[in-house]
Enzyme design. Structure first.
Site, mmCIF file in Angstrom:
data_model
loop_
_atom_site.group_PDB
_atom_site.id
_atom_site.type_symbol
_atom_site.label_atom_id
_atom_site.label_comp_id
_atom_site.label_asym_id
_atom_site.label_seq_id
_atom_site.Cartn_x
_atom_site.Cartn_y
_atom_site.Cartn_z
ATOM 1 N N SER A 154 0.866 -1.182 0.000
ATOM 2 C CA SER A 154 0.000 0.000 0.000
ATOM 3 C C SER A 154 0.902 1.232 0.000
ATOM 4 C CB SER A 154 -0.846 -0.016 1.283
ATOM 5 O OG SER A 154 -1.526 1.213 1.450
ATOM 6 N N TYR A 167 -2.267 -1.429 10.351
ATOM 7 C CA TYR A 167 -2.275 -1.608 8.893
ATOM 8 C C TYR A 167 -0.966 -1.079 8.298
ATOM 9 C CZ TYR A 167 -4.005 -1.235 4.039
ATOM 10 O OH TYR A 167 -4.175 -1.350 2.674
HETATM 11 N N1 LIG Z 1 -8.738 -0.113 -1.350
HETATM 12 C C1 LIG Z 1 -7.671 0.627 -1.122
HETATM 13 O O1 LIG Z 1 -7.763 1.865 -1.065
HETATM 14 C C2 LIG Z 1 -6.312 -0.007 -0.967
HETATM 15 C C3 LIG Z 1 -5.171 0.814 -1.019
HETATM 16 C C4 LIG Z 1 -3.926 0.236 -0.894
HETATM 17 C C5 LIG Z 1 -3.798 -1.129 -0.730
HETATM 18 N N2 LIG Z 1 -4.908 -1.916 -0.680
HETATM 19 C C6 LIG Z 1 -4.730 -3.370 -0.514
HETATM 20 O O2 LIG Z 1 -5.273 -4.045 -1.636
HETATM 21 C C7 LIG Z 1 -5.667 -5.363 -1.258
HETATM 22 C C8 LIG Z 1 -7.095 -5.624 -1.738
HETATM 23 O O3 LIG Z 1 -7.973 -4.787 -1.015
HETATM 24 P P1 LIG Z 1 -9.375 -4.252 -1.575
HETATM 25 O O4 LIG Z 1 -9.308 -2.783 -1.539
HETATM 26 O O5 LIG Z 1 -9.733 -4.931 -2.828
HETATM 27 O O6 LIG Z 1 -10.342 -4.688 -0.350
HETATM 28 P P2 LIG Z 1 -11.583 -5.677 -0.260
HETATM 29 O O7 LIG Z 1 -11.955 -5.704 1.182
HETATM 30 O O8 LIG Z 1 -12.623 -5.306 -1.250
HETATM 31 O O9 LIG Z 1 -10.964 -7.074 -0.710
HETATM 32 C C9 LIG Z 1 -10.135 -7.830 0.123
HETATM 33 C C10 LIG Z 1 -10.497 -9.295 -0.071
HETATM 34 O O10 LIG Z 1 -9.660 -10.068 0.820
HETATM 35 C C11 LIG Z 1 -10.471 -11.035 1.445
HETATM 36 N N3 LIG Z 1 -9.867 -11.421 2.726
HETATM 37 C C12 LIG Z 1 -9.765 -10.667 3.856
HETATM 38 N N4 LIG Z 1 -9.213 -11.387 4.842
HETATM 39 C C13 LIG Z 1 -8.930 -12.602 4.321
HETATM 40 C C14 LIG Z 1 -8.344 -13.774 4.869
HETATM 41 N N5 LIG Z 1 -7.956 -13.839 6.145
HETATM 42 N N6 LIG Z 1 -8.185 -14.856 4.055
HETATM 43 C C15 LIG Z 1 -8.593 -14.815 2.750
HETATM 44 N N7 LIG Z 1 -9.179 -13.728 2.211
HETATM 45 C C16 LIG Z 1 -9.338 -12.630 2.974
HETATM 46 C C17 LIG Z 1 -11.822 -10.358 1.616
HETATM 47 O O11 LIG Z 1 -12.873 -11.274 1.825
HETATM 48 C C18 LIG Z 1 -11.949 -9.601 0.310
HETATM 49 O O12 LIG Z 1 -12.563 -10.358 -0.691
HETATM 50 C C19 LIG Z 1 -5.500 -5.431 0.255
HETATM 51 O O13 LIG Z 1 -4.272 -6.051 0.560
HETATM 52 C C20 LIG Z 1 -5.459 -3.965 0.651
HETATM 53 O O14 LIG Z 1 -4.777 -3.779 1.866
HETATM 54 C C21 LIG Z 1 -6.167 -1.387 -0.779
#
Ligand SMILES: NC(=O)c1ccc[n+]([C@@H]2O[C@H](COP(=O)([O-])OP(=O)(O)OC[C@H]3O[C@@H](n4cnc5c(N)ncnc54)[C@H](O)[C@@H]3O)[C@@H](O)[C@H]2O)c1
Length: 267
Positions: A154, A167
């Site tokens: 991130s 986080y």
């Molecule tokens: N959305 C943002 O702004 C953002 C920014 C930077 C980084 N990220 C990172 O991107 C990645 C994807 O996030 P997103 O934004 O799509 O969020 P999201 O919550 O929509 O998707 C995350 C997915 O991970 C799954 N998950 C969570 N815990 C789990 C576990 N213990 N085992 C298996 N699956 C699990 C959830 O069910 C979900 O489907 C994450 O690592 C997040 O930290 C997101």
């Protein structure tokens, strides 16, 4: 077969929705077959709902609609044994593995005096140890022929993003772990890189973070402001970086912190 990664077999965690689904679709568009893993259940310390089994089935439907194979497993990435068993069985079905994308993650919000040890354990367990578990499940299938590990960090893995300290710490941890692995595995042709998105609109939305920033600490809001004049990136922008790192176009790229952050980390 056509496509920039035609015939590659790729494991993606957190694939049921959000960026994980977007990565799956983008990689399938370029010819990959996929192993799709997600917990498909919510967690008590995470204030927004996680995915459902229907979400994971929908991702698989999108992949097969593109003419590629999708094998789904409902697994918690914190459970190393279950994850390894799921990956082993899916790899046997596909006949091998070329890359993994450790994308599953969770976000809790709070000031220093409201952050609980349960939040710390959940966030570090999923985001950091879960990423390690994903690499460890993929690696036995990669070390003979080489491959690519893509670990989703991130902008909070580069800068001191406040009001979600566990986080930020976990995402910095993903960088250290990935660089150490990149050194260890270079000799066997396994590349390890991290991806650093800025904010993307997905289901990862703890309502309390917004209210903390607006009501309690508006002085911290500029830390989250992109340099480029956009509020959010789109999932597809991040998926294109993942695609490059999975593909052989990046064959001499390892240990990279690939920022797709609209410049938020230069602020
Ligand atoms: N959305 C943002 O702004 C953002 C920014 C930077 C980084 N990220 C990172 O991107 C990645 C994807 O996030 P997103 O934004 O799509 O969020 P999201 O919550 O929509 O998707 C995350 C997915 O991970 C799954 N998950 C969570 N815990 C789990 C576990 N213990 N085992 C298996 N699956 C699990 C959830 O069910 C979900 O489907 C994450 O690592 C997040 O930290 C997101």
């Amino acid at each position: 077969m056509n496509g920039r990664i035609a015939g590659k077999r790729v494991l993606i965690t957190g694939a049921a929705r959000g960026m994980g689904r977007s990565h799956a679709v983008r990689l399938a568009e370029e010819g990959a077959d996929l192993i799709l893993v997600d917990i498909c259940a919510s967690l008590p310390d995470v204030e927004y709902p996680l995915s459902t089994p229907e979400d994971l089935a929908e991702t698989a439907r999108l992949i097969t609609g593109l003419g590629r194979r999708a094998i789904t497993h409902i697994v918690d990435v914190r459970d190393a044994e279950a994850l390894t068993a799921a990956v082993d069985s899916a790899v046997a079905e596909l006949g091998g593995l070329d890359a993994s994308v450790a994308n599953a993650g969770v976000l809790t919000a709070g000031t220093w005096d409201t952050t609980t040890s349960e939040q710390w354990r959940t966030v570090v367990d999923v985001n950091l140890i879960g990423t390690w578990n994903t690499c460890a499940a993929a690696l036995p299938h990669l070390v003979e022929r080489g491959g690519s590990l893509v670990n989703i960090s991130s902008a909070a893995g580069i800068k001191g993003s406040p009001l979600h300290t566990p986080y930020t710490a976990s995402k910095h941890g993903v960088v250290g772990m990935s660089k150490a692995l990149a050194n260890e595995l270079a000799a066997v042709g396994v590349r390890v890189n991290t991806v650093h998105p800025t904010g993307v609109e997905t289901g990862m939305q703890p309502a309390s973070l917004h209210s903390l920033l607006v009501d309690k600490r508006p002085d911290l809001a500029p830390i989250f402001q992109n340099a480029l004049p956009i509020v959010m990136a789109e999932a597809a922008d991040i998926s294109n970086a993942v695609l490059f790192l999975v593909s052989d176009e990046s064959r001499y790229v390892t240990g990279l912190e690939f920022k797709v952050d609209a410049g938020v980390t230069i602020r």
